[in-house]
Write a protein that holds these residues in place. Structure first.
Motif, mmCIF file in Angstrom:
data_model
loop_
_atom_site.group_PDB
_atom_site.id
_atom_site.type_symbol
_atom_site.label_atom_id
_atom_site.label_comp_id
_atom_site.label_asym_id
_atom_site.label_seq_id
_atom_site.Cartn_x
_atom_site.Cartn_y
_atom_site.Cartn_z
ATOM 1 N N THR A 15 0.495 -1.466 0.199
ATOM 2 C CA THR A 15 -0.130 0.068 -0.015
ATOM 3 C C THR A 15 0.938 1.297 0.003
ATOM 4 N N TYR A 16 1.957 1.125 0.710
ATOM 5 C CA TYR A 16 2.730 2.552 0.738
ATOM 6 C C TYR A 16 3.374 2.632 -0.687
ATOM 7 N N ALA A 32 4.510 6.659 8.422
ATOM 8 C CA ALA A 32 5.039 8.059 8.095
ATOM 9 C C ALA A 32 6.611 8.114 8.342
ATOM 10 N N VAL A 33 6.867 7.932 9.495
ATOM 11 C CA VAL A 33 8.165 7.988 9.601
ATOM 12 C C VAL A 33 9.218 7.093 9.212
ATOM 13 N N PHE A 34 9.035 5.864 9.095
ATOM 14 C CA PHE A 34 9.772 4.620 8.801
ATOM 15 C C PHE A 34 9.887 4.988 7.224
ATOM 16 N N TYR A 35 8.857 4.812 6.457
ATOM 17 C CA TYR A 35 8.895 4.829 5.009
ATOM 18 C C TYR A 35 9.577 6.277 4.472
ATOM 19 N N GLY A 36 9.127 7.416 5.385
ATOM 20 C CA GLY A 36 9.717 8.678 4.938
ATOM 21 C C GLY A 36 11.206 8.798 4.775
ATOM 22 N N VAL A 37 11.678 8.225 6.168
ATOM 23 C CA VAL A 37 13.095 8.460 6.360
ATOM 24 C C VAL A 37 13.933 7.481 5.617
ATOM 25 N N TYR A 38 13.561 6.305 5.363
ATOM 26 C CA TYR A 38 14.176 5.451 4.240
ATOM 27 C C TYR A 38 14.307 5.955 2.823
ATOM 28 N N ARG A 59 2.149 6.166 -2.702
ATOM 29 C CA ARG A 59 3.354 7.096 -3.001
ATOM 30 C C ARG A 59 3.032 7.080 -4.698
ATOM 31 N N LYS A 60 2.927 6.137 -5.445
ATOM 32 C CA LYS A 60 2.681 6.084 -7.054
ATOM 33 C C LYS A 60 1.626 7.013 -7.245
ATOM 34 N N GLN A 61 0.478 6.763 -6.853
ATOM 35 C CA GLN A 61 -0.869 7.502 -6.828
ATOM 36 C C GLN A 61 -0.712 8.877 -6.438
ATOM 37 N N LEU A 62 -0.174 9.472 -5.450
ATOM 38 C CA LEU A 62 0.324 10.534 -5.350
ATOM 39 C C LEU A 62 1.026 11.387 -6.142
ATOM 40 N N LEU A 63 1.950 10.647 -6.466
ATOM 41 C CA LEU A 63 3.024 11.262 -7.597
ATOM 42 C C LEU A 63 2.362 11.530 -8.950
ATOM 43 N N LYS A 64 1.457 10.636 -9.293
ATOM 44 C CA LYS A 64 0.435 10.800 -10.390
ATOM 45 C C LYS A 64 -0.409 11.727 -10.233
ATOM 46 N N PHE A 65 -1.051 12.076 -9.047
ATOM 47 C CA PHE A 65 -1.980 13.047 -8.993
ATOM 48 C C PHE A 65 -1.230 14.556 -8.780
ATOM 49 N N THR A 89 8.740 12.283 -5.870
ATOM 50 C CA THR A 89 7.951 12.294 -4.808
ATOM 51 C C THR A 89 8.506 13.303 -3.696
ATOM 52 N N THR A 90 7.617 14.055 -3.245
ATOM 53 C CA THR A 90 8.222 15.097 -2.311
ATOM 54 C C THR A 90 8.104 14.397 -0.681
ATOM 55 N N ASN A 91 8.802 15.041 0.089
ATOM 56 C CA ASN A 91 8.945 14.416 1.377
ATOM 57 C C ASN A 91 7.261 14.171 2.145
ATOM 58 N N PHE A 92 6.625 15.313 1.726
ATOM 59 C CA PHE A 92 5.248 15.279 2.419
ATOM 60 C C PHE A 92 4.575 14.118 1.943
ATOM 61 N N GLU A 93 4.561 14.085 0.376
ATOM 62 C CA GLU A 93 3.794 12.685 -0.156
ATOM 63 C C GLU A 93 4.540 11.412 0.297
ATOM 64 N N ARG A 94 5.969 11.174 0.786
ATOM 65 C CA ARG A 94 6.386 10.178 1.319
ATOM 66 C C ARG A 94 5.714 9.887 2.600
ATOM 67 N N PHE A 95 5.660 10.824 3.577
ATOM 68 C CA PHE A 95 5.089 10.946 5.080
ATOM 69 C C PHE A 95 3.645 10.364 4.779
ATOM 70 N N LEU A 96 2.860 11.150 4.202
ATOM 71 C CA LEU A 96 1.503 11.008 3.755
ATOM 72 C C LEU A 96 1.123 9.423 3.243
ATOM 73 N N ALA A 97 1.962 9.081 2.546
ATOM 74 C CA ALA A 97 1.676 7.490 1.844
ATOM 75 C C ALA A 97 2.020 6.659 2.940
ATOM 76 N N GLY A 98 3.170 6.798 3.780
ATOM 77 C CA GLY A 98 3.529 5.841 4.756
ATOM 78 C C GLY A 98 2.373 5.919 5.950
ATOM 79 N N ALA A 99 1.988 6.980 6.196
ATOM 80 C CA ALA A 99 0.915 7.002 7.208
ATOM 81 C C ALA A 99 -0.273 6.323 6.756
#
Length: 413
Positions: free
Chosen positions: A192-193, A282-288, A197-203, A209-219
């Motif tokens: 799902t992450y 959010a933190v796990f996937y965003g930081v990575y 993330r891909k859907q947010l990037l497409k949108f 992908t921006t950092n905000f999109e990474r954190f949002l997708a992770g959450a």
């Protein structure tokens, strides 16, 4: 043909050797000698210009593997090369044909191929969870002893106690149930992450992908996986709690919870779980992803990417195909896991305590939080953090490492 002349360097010394020139007004008889279409397998186009220069010729030969094109543009006297209008149209036409064929191939894959790829993606996350959880099961057991049983002794004393009373197998107690919980959880979480993330990037339409999109997708991924998998987590907590040995395994514990507390008791602690897993994911996937992107944009990362592109198609191992390399993948996974665990550990403590409450003594999340602080102070919210970090560091690093390797082995798109 007076208008067709062979140029010799001694006549015009400032031009390069060789060449076939046309006068400004070439004879129509010459152009009529060159057919626009010869056969079904070749196309020869010729364009003339109202000024001196090379004849622009575009040759397209269609073979078994597509079009092999050899083209010559108009070369002016100053040595600059330009494309004729015919040449530009030909290139544009072939580009559109190629894009059309590519889209056709994508559409022809159908839903079946997409389902297979999704299954491979889920299996990559599931295998990563199985390997990582089995590897760190003893540390997970120690963490639960501190959180659930309220163990107050030193770490080494607790290790000796478990080894004496239950033997070596005691460190893997509840590991099967843990795998039943974490395998689908991690599979859904990873999948799902990547999907979010891909859907947010497409949108957004961004190139990256921006950092905000990474954190949002992770959450969002953490919330999705938690809602689907929390019942197994509740069963596992019951099994490792005092008296859990008498419940008779997974099925027995499940029946006991349903019979004594009702079906929805399986979702006890859902709210603090969501509050915990949203920032954790959010933190796990965003930081990575931030660490990964920073490396790939560095000179060393660009060099590695270039080498991987050069070796593409060759017979190389899955470890050599890792974008970050084995050691960096393990390191970044460990850092991301440690950051996520430290940021959300108090929510985890509250959730475990909620899952242990009986129906008669049921308390709200806030009341449980206040009771923990009242009994043990703020440090009680971090009880077992050290063994938890010792468990998370190898678990997170191994999990991400195995996940990336499995995606390569299974050829996940």
């Amino acid at each position: 043909m007076p208008w067709l002349e062979l140029w010799f360097p001694e006549e015009i010394p400032y031009l390069p050797i060789g060449g076939l020139f046309l006068e400004p007004d070439p004879a129509k008889s010459f152009l009529s000698l060159i057919p626009s279409k010869t056969t079904s397998n070749s196309i020869l186009r010729c364009s003339s210009y109202r000024k001196s220069g090379f004849l622009s010729v575009s040759l397209s030969v269609k073979g078994d593997n597509g079009f092999v094109r050899s083209s010559v543009g108009l070369i002016e006297c100053n040595g600059e090369k330009t494309l004729s209008e015919d040449m530009e149209k030909l290139v544009e036409t072939e580009k559109k044909e190629k894009e059309g064929k590519t889209k056709g191939k994508v559409r022809s894959r159908g839903a079946g191929a997409g389902a297979v790829n999704t299954t491979k993606h889920l299996w990559s996350g599931a295998v990563a969870a199985m390997v990582s959880r089995t590897f760190v099961a003893p540390l997970e057991r120690l963490k639960l002893e501190y959180m659930v049983r309220g163990e107050q002794g030193h770490l080494f004393a607790l290790i000796e106690k478990i080894a004496t009373t239950q033997g070596v197998k005691g460190f893997w107690k509840g590991n099967f149930v843990n795998i039943l919980r974490t395998a689908p959880f991690k599979a859904i979480n990873f999948y799902t992450y990547d999907t979010y993330r891909k859907q947010l990037l497409k949108f957004s339409g961004n190139e990256e992908t921006t950092n905000f999109e990474r954190f949002l997708a992770g959450a969002a991924a953490g919330i999705t996986a938690t809602i689907l998998c929390i019942p197994m987590d509740t069963i596992r907590t019951k099994m490792v709690a005092p008296g859990g040995e008498e419940l008779g395994g997974v099925i027995g514990a499940f029946r006991h919870v349903i019979r004594t507390e009702g079906f929805f008791s399986l979702y006890k602690g859902l709210l603090p779980s969501l509050i915990s897993m949203a920032p954790s994911g959010a933190v796990f996937y965003g930081v990575y992803d931030i660490l990964k992107t920073s490396y790939l944009h560095s000179p060393e990362g660009r060099k590695r990417t270039c080498m991987m592109n050069q070796n593409k198609g060759e017979d190389v191992s899955a470890l050599e195909q890792l974008e970050l390399g084995p050691m960096r993948t393990l390191l970044y996974g460990a850092i991301a896991g440690a950051c996520a665990e430290a940021a959300t550990y108090p929510f985890e403590v509250v959730r475990r305590q909620l899952q242990l409450q009986s129906k008669a003594n049921k308390m709200s999340s806030l009341a449980t939080f206040l009771k923990i602080v009242e009994n043990g102070g703020i440090p009680a919210l971090y009880a077992g953090l050290i063994p938890s970090l010792l468990q998370v560091l190898p678990s997170a690093s191994t999990s991400y490492f195995v996940y990336e390797v499995m995606k390569i082995v299974l050829k996940v798109e």
